[in-house]
Design a protein around this motif. Structure first.
Motif, PDB file in Angstrom:
ATOM      1  N   LYS A  62       0.449   3.229 -17.601  1.00 36.39           N
ATOM      2  CA  LYS A  62       0.051   4.490 -18.242  1.00 36.39           C
ATOM      3  C   LYS A  62      -0.800   5.391 -17.345  1.00 36.39           C
ATOM      4  O   LYS A  62      -1.686   6.108 -17.822  1.00 36.39           O
ATOM      5  N   ALA A  63      -0.523   5.386 -16.033  1.00 37.70           N
ATOM      6  CA  ALA A  63      -1.192   6.334 -15.149  1.00 37.70           C
ATOM      7  C   ALA A  63      -0.749   7.739 -15.544  1.00 37.70           C
ATOM      8  O   ALA A  63       0.386   7.943 -15.974  1.00 37.70           O
ATOM      9  N   GLU A  64      -1.636   8.695 -15.398  1.00 37.15           N
ATOM     10  CA  GLU A  64      -1.351  10.068 -15.820  1.00 37.15           C
ATOM     11  C   GLU A  64      -1.214  10.995 -14.619  1.00 37.15           C
ATOM     12  O   GLU A  64      -1.783  10.737 -13.562  1.00 37.15           O
ATOM     13  N   ASP A  65      -0.490  12.090 -14.810  1.00 35.88           N
ATOM     14  CA  ASP A  65      -0.349  13.154 -13.807  1.00 35.88           C
ATOM     15  C   ASP A  65       0.020  12.600 -12.425  1.00 35.88           C
ATOM     16  O   ASP A  65      -0.639  12.895 -11.431  1.00 35.88           O
ATOM     17  N   VAL A  66       1.078  11.812 -12.366  1.00 36.34           N
ATOM     18  CA  VAL A  66       1.510  11.188 -11.115  1.00 36.34           C
ATOM     19  C   VAL A  66       2.214  12.231 -10.246  1.00 36.34           C
ATOM     20  O   VAL A  66       3.143  12.902 -10.691  1.00 36.34           O
ATOM     21  N   VAL A  67       1.740  12.376  -9.010  1.00 34.03           N
ATOM     22  CA  VAL A  67       2.315  13.317  -8.050  1.00 34.03           C
ATOM     23  C   VAL A  67       2.674  12.530  -6.794  1.00 34.03           C
ATOM     24  O   VAL A  67       1.869  11.744  -6.295  1.00 34.03           O
ATOM     25  N   THR A  68       3.886  12.751  -6.283  1.00 37.80           N
ATOM     26  CA  THR A  68       4.338  12.112  -5.048  1.00 37.80           C
ATOM     27  C   THR A  68       4.435  13.168  -3.959  1.00 37.80           C
ATOM     28  O   THR A  68       5.024  14.230  -4.168  1.00 37.80           O
ATOM     29  N   ILE A  69       3.862  12.864  -2.799  1.00 35.48           N
ATOM     30  CA  ILE A  69       3.870  13.782  -1.668  1.00 35.48           C
ATOM     31  C   ILE A  69       4.618  13.105  -0.521  1.00 35.48           C
ATOM     32  O   ILE A  69       4.268  11.995  -0.117  1.00 35.48           O
ATOM     33  N   ASP A  70       5.645  13.759  -0.019  1.00 35.47           N
ATOM     34  CA  ASP A  70       6.458  13.242   1.078  1.00 35.47           C
ATOM     35  C   ASP A  70       5.755  13.550   2.405  1.00 35.47           C
ATOM     36  O   ASP A  70       5.562  14.712   2.750  1.00 35.47           O
ATOM     37  N   LEU A  71       5.367  12.513   3.131  1.00 35.60           N
ATOM     38  CA  LEU A  71       4.667  12.679   4.401  1.00 35.60           C
ATOM     39  C   LEU A  71       5.565  12.430   5.609  1.00 35.60           C
ATOM     40  O   LEU A  71       5.109  12.552   6.743  1.00 35.60           O
ATOM     41  N   ARG A  72       6.820  12.076   5.367  1.00 31.84           N
ATOM     42  CA  ARG A  72       7.716  11.751   6.480  1.00 31.84           C
ATOM     43  C   ARG A  72       7.833  12.941   7.422  1.00 31.84           C
ATOM     44  O   ARG A  72       8.046  14.063   7.000  1.00 31.84           O
ATOM     45  N   GLY A  73       7.672  12.664   8.712  1.00 29.63           N
ATOM     46  CA  GLY A  73       7.752  13.709   9.716  1.00 29.63           C
ATOM     47  C   GLY A  73       6.476  14.516   9.869  1.00 29.63           C
ATOM     48  O   GLY A  73       6.377  15.359  10.741  1.00 29.63           O
ATOM     49  N   ARG A  74       5.490  14.280   8.997  1.00 32.86           N
ATOM     50  CA  ARG A  74       4.248  15.044   9.055  1.00 32.86           C
ATOM     51  C   ARG A  74       3.040  14.164   9.332  1.00 32.86           C
ATOM     52  O   ARG A  74       1.972  14.674   9.644  1.00 32.86           O
ATOM     53  N   SER A  75       3.191  12.863   9.176  1.00 27.17           N
ATOM     54  CA  SER A  75       2.062  11.966   9.373  1.00 27.17           C
ATOM     55  C   SER A  75       2.566  10.601   9.821  1.00 27.17           C
ATOM     56  O   SER A  75       3.589  10.124   9.331  1.00 27.17           O
ATOM     57  N   SER A  76       1.834   9.988  10.734  1.00 26.37           N
ATOM     58  CA  SER A  76       2.196   8.638  11.161  1.00 26.37           C
ATOM     59  C   SER A  76       1.485   7.595  10.303  1.00 26.37           C
ATOM     60  O   SER A  76       1.719   6.404  10.447  1.00 26.37           O
ATOM     61  N   VAL A  77       0.634   8.033   9.392  1.00 25.44           N
ATOM     62  CA  VAL A  77      -0.141   7.119   8.550  1.00 25.44           C
ATOM     63  C   VAL A  77       0.738   6.446   7.502  1.00 25.44           C
ATOM     64  O   VAL A  77       0.616   5.246   7.261  1.00 25.44           O
ATOM     65  N   ALA A  78       1.632   7.195   6.874  1.00 21.68           N
ATOM     66  CA  ALA A  78       2.475   6.656   5.807  1.00 21.68           C
ATOM     67  C   ALA A  78       3.658   7.597   5.599  1.00 21.68           C
ATOM     68  O   ALA A  78       3.663   8.723   6.086  1.00 21.68           O
TER      69      ALA A  78
END
Length: 160
Positions: A62-78
């Motif tokens: 029941k987590a609320e307001d889930v947002v996914t951010i695509d970091l591919r090609g923009r960050s080597s962290v994840a």
């Protein structure tokens, strides 16, 4: 895990908030539950598979307001960042704990975690996906998603 070209400087055009993964993808992860595969399977898991399981776990708890951010090609962290909220410190801690347990059981993935004892903001680092779980007030204060939107302050966006 570093990627080729990871030292490229980010530009304002790079910082685009991705679309939230469709509910159908999350539902598909629920319909076909993943089986325990053991620690040896950790390297075989794609970031997309891991993301789908993380989103399903957050939905289950029941987590609320889930947002996914695509970091591919923009960050080597994840490859992805997920930001969500829990209604209380107790729920924030429980969401993080359940997520870590599920990823360890199903993929043999041991996650790094920060902030679980306080319960205001928990960071779960799965290597390919970074998950931020906030209490609503803390999430509003830090506004982490805004750092990844086009024209966000701090990225040199043109201002009048």
């Amino acid at each position: 895990m570093p990627r080729a070209g990871a030292l490229r400087r980010a530009t304002p055009e790079d910082n685009v908030l991705s679309q939230t993964i469709p509910a159908a993808a999350s539902a598909a992860a629920k319909v076909a539950p993943m089986t325990p595969q053991g620690p040896a399977a950790e390297t075989d898991v794609t970031s997309e598979t891991l993301l789908a399981r993380i989103l399903a776990s957050l939905d289950d708890d029941k987590a609320e307001d889930v947002v996914t951010i695509d970091l591919r090609g923009r960050s080597s962290v994840a490859d992805y960042m997920v930001v969500c909220s829990g209604r209380s410190s107790r729920q924030v801690g429980a969401i993080a704990e359940k997520l870590m347990d599920r990823l360890k059981e199903e993929f043999g993935r041991v996650c790094k975690v920060e902030g679980k004892d306080q319960g205001d903001w928990v960071l779960v680092d799965t290597a390919d996906v970074i998950v931020h779980i906030f209490r609503p007030e803390v999430r509003e204060f830090y506004q982490l998603e805004k750092m990844w939107m086009p024209g966000a302050a701090g990225f040199g966006a043109g201002r009048a």
